[in-house]
Each structure stands twice: as structure tokens, then as C-alpha cells.
Design a protein around this motif. Sequence first.
Motif, PDB file in Angstrom:
ATOM      1  N   UNK A  45       0.863  -1.190   0.000  1.00  0.00           N
ATOM      2  CA  UNK A  45       0.000   0.000   0.000  1.00  0.00           C
ATOM      3  C   UNK A  45       0.894   1.232   0.000  1.00  0.00           C
ATOM      4  N   UNK A  48      -2.604   6.253  -0.452  1.00  0.00           N
ATOM      5  CA  UNK A  48      -3.969   5.750  -0.235  1.00  0.00           C
ATOM      6  C   UNK A  48      -4.377   4.703  -1.284  1.00  0.00           C
ATOM      7  N   UNK A  50      -3.399   0.935  -3.693  1.00  0.00           N
ATOM      8  CA  UNK A  50      -2.630  -0.297  -3.852  1.00  0.00           C
ATOM      9  C   UNK A  50      -1.554  -0.047  -4.914  1.00  0.00           C
ATOM     10  N   UNK A  78      -9.936  -9.279   2.386  1.00  0.00           N
ATOM     11  CA  UNK A  78     -10.759  -9.215   1.164  1.00  0.00           C
ATOM     12  C   UNK A  78     -10.879  -7.736   0.764  1.00  0.00           C
ATOM     13  N   UNK A  80     -12.347  -4.154   0.437  1.00  0.00           N
ATOM     14  CA  UNK A  80     -13.225  -3.465   1.388  1.00  0.00           C
ATOM     15  C   UNK A  80     -14.687  -3.594   0.988  1.00  0.00           C
ATOM     16  N   UNK A  81     -15.519  -3.946   1.956  1.00  0.00           N
ATOM     17  CA  UNK A  81     -16.950  -4.077   1.658  1.00  0.00           C
ATOM     18  C   UNK A  81     -17.530  -2.722   1.260  1.00  0.00           C
TER      19      UNK A  81
ATOM     20  N   UNK B 156     -16.457  -0.186   4.104  1.00  0.00           N
ATOM     21  CA  UNK B 156     -15.426   0.830   3.840  1.00  0.00           C
ATOM     22  C   UNK B 156     -15.940   1.954   2.933  1.00  0.00           C
ATOM     23  N   UNK B 436      -8.039   2.389  -4.862  1.00  0.00           N
ATOM     24  CA  UNK B 436      -7.922   2.854  -3.479  1.00  0.00           C
ATOM     25  C   UNK B 436      -7.727   1.669  -2.542  1.00  0.00           C
ATOM     26  N   UNK B 437      -6.846   1.875  -1.559  1.00  0.00           N
ATOM     27  CA  UNK B 437      -6.484   0.782  -0.645  1.00  0.00           C
ATOM     28  C   UNK B 437      -7.553   0.594   0.431  1.00  0.00           C
ATOM     29  N   UNK B 438      -8.686   0.051   0.018  1.00  0.00           N
ATOM     30  CA  UNK B 438      -9.775  -0.273   0.944  1.00  0.00           C
ATOM     31  C   UNK B 438      -9.819  -1.785   1.141  1.00  0.00           C
ATOM     32  N   UNK B 439      -9.728  -2.206   2.406  1.00  0.00           N
ATOM     33  CA  UNK B 439      -9.676  -3.640   2.705  1.00  0.00           C
ATOM     34  C   UNK B 439     -10.543  -3.961   3.907  1.00  0.00           C
ATOM     35  N   UNK B 440     -11.043  -5.176   3.940  1.00  0.00           N
ATOM     36  CA  UNK B 440     -11.739  -5.665   5.128  1.00  0.00           C
ATOM     37  C   UNK B 440     -10.980  -6.897   5.613  1.00  0.00           C
ATOM     38  N   UNK B 463      -9.503  -1.224   6.512  1.00  0.00           N
ATOM     39  CA  UNK B 463      -8.478  -0.267   6.080  1.00  0.00           C
ATOM     40  C   UNK B 463      -9.118   0.564   4.979  1.00  0.00           C
ATOM     41  N   UNK B 465      -8.525   3.631   2.369  1.00  0.00           N
ATOM     42  CA  UNK B 465      -7.517   4.453   1.687  1.00  0.00           C
ATOM     43  C   UNK B 465      -6.191   4.406   2.447  1.00  0.00           C
ATOM     44  N   UNK B 466      -5.814   3.205   2.833  1.00  0.00           N
ATOM     45  CA  UNK B 466      -4.529   2.972   3.475  1.00  0.00           C
ATOM     46  C   UNK B 466      -4.527   3.143   4.981  1.00  0.00           C
TER      47      UNK B 466
END
Lengths: 97, 470
Positions: A45, A48, A50, A78, A80-81, B156, B436-440, B463, B465-466
Motif C-alpha cells: 500500500x 492511499x 494499492x 478481502x 473493502x466491503x 469501507x 484505493x487501498x480499501x480492505x476488510x 483499512x 484508503x490505506x
Amino acid sequence: MKNFIFVIALISFNVFSLCSNDRILVAKELVTLDDLYQDANAVYIKGNKFHSIGSKEDLIKKFPNIPVDHLYKDSVIVPGFIEHHVTSTASCNNNEF
Amino acid sequence: MNSEIVAIDDWNVPHKKSDGVRNRKDYLERLLKTERNMKDDAEPLVSWGFHHYFHGELTRQDLDLISKDRPILIIHRSFHEFIMNSRALSLFNITEDDLNHLSKEEKKFASLEEGHFSERGLIAVMPKVMKYLAAPQRLITGLQITENYFQENGITLIANPGSMYNPSIQKVKNYVFGDEDTPFKSLFIPSALYMLEHTDISNLLKTTEDHLSWGEGKVGFLPKHIKLFTDGAMYSQNMVLRDGYLDGHQGAWLMENDIFREAFKLYWDAGYQIHVHQNGDSGLDRLLDVLDENMKRNPREDHRTTVVHFGYSAFDQIDRMKKLGVIVSANPYYVSVLSDLYSREGVGYERSQQMVRLGDVDRAKIILSLHSDMPMAPASPLVLMHAAINRINYAHEVAGPNQRISALTALKGVTLNSAYVLGIENDYGSISPGKYANLTVLSDNPLSIDPLKIDKINVEATIVEGRPFK
């Protein structure tokens, strides 16, 4: 003097690195939902977004200066939801269709 | 989440837990107990979750028996019906004058005598009730609880298609959701139904575009997206069905046909993505007919016209949907809580087993996504996945096994395809370089765990946006 500047620069760089979110995040399993990256277990990362996705070993080799975050090494990550339909005011029991 | 929850299903919200009650006796007992436990005698009792098929008919007179002194407002599970006691009617100052402008047909949905208002009848009295419900402090508290709830469930990014046409309420939303520390971005989509309460169709496009400046910080409005409505609510059985209801009652239209057609054409020609609320197969026919006409008149590629909710449909509509290029945004939780009851009441077994027919949609390769329409379902993507994958209802049976979808399709439904519905799939929805770095972060893999345990997976963090949130 040169040394002094170098030390200051080094400290600034490190402080900057600590403040930034840039890191290689390692997971037990990474479900990317991107066909190009099906067997990955780490994601770099940068800011903001990847930057790169791959195996932990590959990413560390490619980006040796980036901190590695093992906090979720036993977890599954996974995308982001996204909940694309909530009624935010109704959710606090006001009304909205 | 700012009122007393007395509903048919269990709700676990921050600092508040409510077990479901599914019969009239338990419902009235809980309501009475709640009233008696309130400390401030003057504070109105607002309760959400009532469902007439489980809890029986509820009138002003029933609520007066619980209290004559305290205002009581019952919000139906569907949010499309409000019931009030006498004290609440006087608090909100609701009189016959508020109903005079309604047509004869619309008046069927508003009864001062019974304290009952639904659909178009409810819209007539809504502004007065909203003055209390959307009072800033009450709204702020509710939104803050909601914010935590969304994050705890791994969310997110949220969207709100069909937001109210009310700048002051939007300001409160911006205040709570707009700051940097909010663990999600919010995207709003205006509702033509609400705007038409304030403006006529000639100003509709301009009024829609005005919304674009309403957001602040992490809150924004999606350009070129609009919400329209066909038929009524699922939880109220006001959807419009081709073959009607077993008990002979009628569904309701939320937008009259001529207005719906006119608005659809207006937005279509302006290049909008149109999200259409639909719950009955007749509602879907209306949408597909209008879309068909507009495609012939002014063909558009990648229009992404979205069927929203997708309660009841007929098999023959699937092929037509595919050909017309619609996408589906479904609420699979309807199957969990309603398919058993509606198999016996109102709709019947055959149709109710096939409600939210996502298996057919997936086989037709129509893009599908899942939503909660919170509070119509808990805003928990894992619960939604569980509902769509397993289709287990209150009779502990699998409703329409042929309509189950795979875990992968369900996961895409709450990530990548959820982004697709909003037109943001190039920036969100998968773990791909440049997005965008959105993670669950989860305790287990929803793609490999026993499908019956998907709703038991823990959300460990998000997470956005990082930035990590926990």
C-alpha cells in the motif's frame, strides 16, 4: 556540516516513513477478486492506493525499503466491503425510503 | 438506531441489543414494558420494527391503551407506514388539513381516525413528523451510532440512493460523516420522488444537479445518478403483483405511471444511470416496458439501469432484463425473514420460494450486487452474503434452492459489483494496483468456510484508503 545535514535528512526520512501508511501488508490469505493476482498473500500500500500485489517474498525483494506489516498475518483480507444502499437517516430511525 | 427496536428479528447494535418478537402478545408486552421503563414522562416513545403480519393490526386506539399521556410513534419495519397515538398526533399537529390535497385513491393510505399513514398518505404528513425525528441532536446521535455499526461490519464505503431533498438534514449528515476520521466515504444519490414534492418536472434536472454541491469532506453526491420508484414496500406488502394477493388487498404505486415515464425519459436523455426501486413483478414490468421504449427511441450503451431491491419477479422477466442490459441490486435478506411468512400470507408458496431469484439472474450472467437497505436488513455484508448463499428462512428451510448463489458471486456482490452499481469499479471493489487501498480484514475466508458459518465470521478491522480502523 554535511554529516549534520545527512543525519537530519535521515531522521526526517524515518519520521516521514513512520507517519506515512506505506507498507507491505501480509495476510494469511488475500482474496483480491482480480484474476491477475489470484495467489497473492501480500499487498504493497503506497499512500492511499494499492501499488503492487504478490507473494510476501516477492514484494519484500522488490521493495526492500518498505516496512512489512504482519499485524494481520493470521487473517483473511478481502476487498473493502461496499454497502451501496443504506438509508443513513432511516438507519437511526428517522425516515427515508 | 436512535429509537426502541421491537422487530421480528434480532438486532445487535452498539450499546443496544434487541431480541426479535414474532407475535402480537409479545410485541404489545414489549412495547408496554418499554413505555413503563422510560424515565422522562414527556419524552415521546419512538419504536421501529413493527410488522403487521407478525404483530397484527395496530391502531391509534391500541397505542392509546399503552399510554394516553406519552406520544407514541410506531415506525413500521418497512418505513413506509407510521402509526401514532392521539398524543403523538397532537404533538406533531397532524389534522385533516394535512390530508385535504390527497386524491381519493391516496386518501386510502391516510387515516387520522386510526392514526395510520402509509405510502403517499405518509408523505403528506412526513414533514411534520420529521421536525421531531430529524432534530439535529437526535439525528447526530443516531448517525454516530450508525457510523460505528457500519465500520464494525467491515464497510469501507457507503452509498445512499434516494436521499431526502432536505439541505438541513444533509448538513447534519455532512457534519457526522464528512470529517476525516469517518471510516468510510459516503456517496449520495438524489430521489426524484422527494424532489417532485417540492418542484415540478420542468425543474427536475436542474434541482437534481443542484445536489452536487451539497456534500462536504468525505460526503459527496454521485453525478449523473438518480433514483426513481415503481411499486410499494416489501415489508408492508405494498408491492404490485401481476397475479395480485391471496387476500385480495391491493399493492401501491409510489410514482404514478405518467410521472414515472416522464421522469425516466428526462433522465435517460440526459445520460443518467437510473436506479429504480422495485418490489413486485408488475413493478418490474413497468420498469422494463419504459426502458424498452427508451432503448428503441434513444439507444444507449452501458446505461446500467439498476433494478433495486428485486423482491418478486417472474422467470420470463429474466431474459428480458438481460437483453435490455439492466443490472440487479438485490436485498437477499427478504428471503431470510419473509419467505416463510409470505408463503402463507398474502403471496403464497410458489412465488415466495422464488423471491429475490438471484440464481436465475446469475445463470443469465446479469451483474448482481447485494445491499441491506439498512434498516430493512442489518448493514452487514456477511449477513447479506449468508442470506444469498443459503436462503434459509424462519421455517429453517431453504427457500427456492435453485435461487442460491455461490460464495464468490456473493462476495463480488458486496465488493466489485457493488462498486459497479455506483460506476466506481475502476477505483474500488478489488485489490488491484491503482485502486484505493480499501480492505476488510476477516477471521476466516468466506470463499472456503462452511457456507452456513459465513455470518459468524469476525470482522477484525477495516483499512480505508490505506488507513486502518478498528
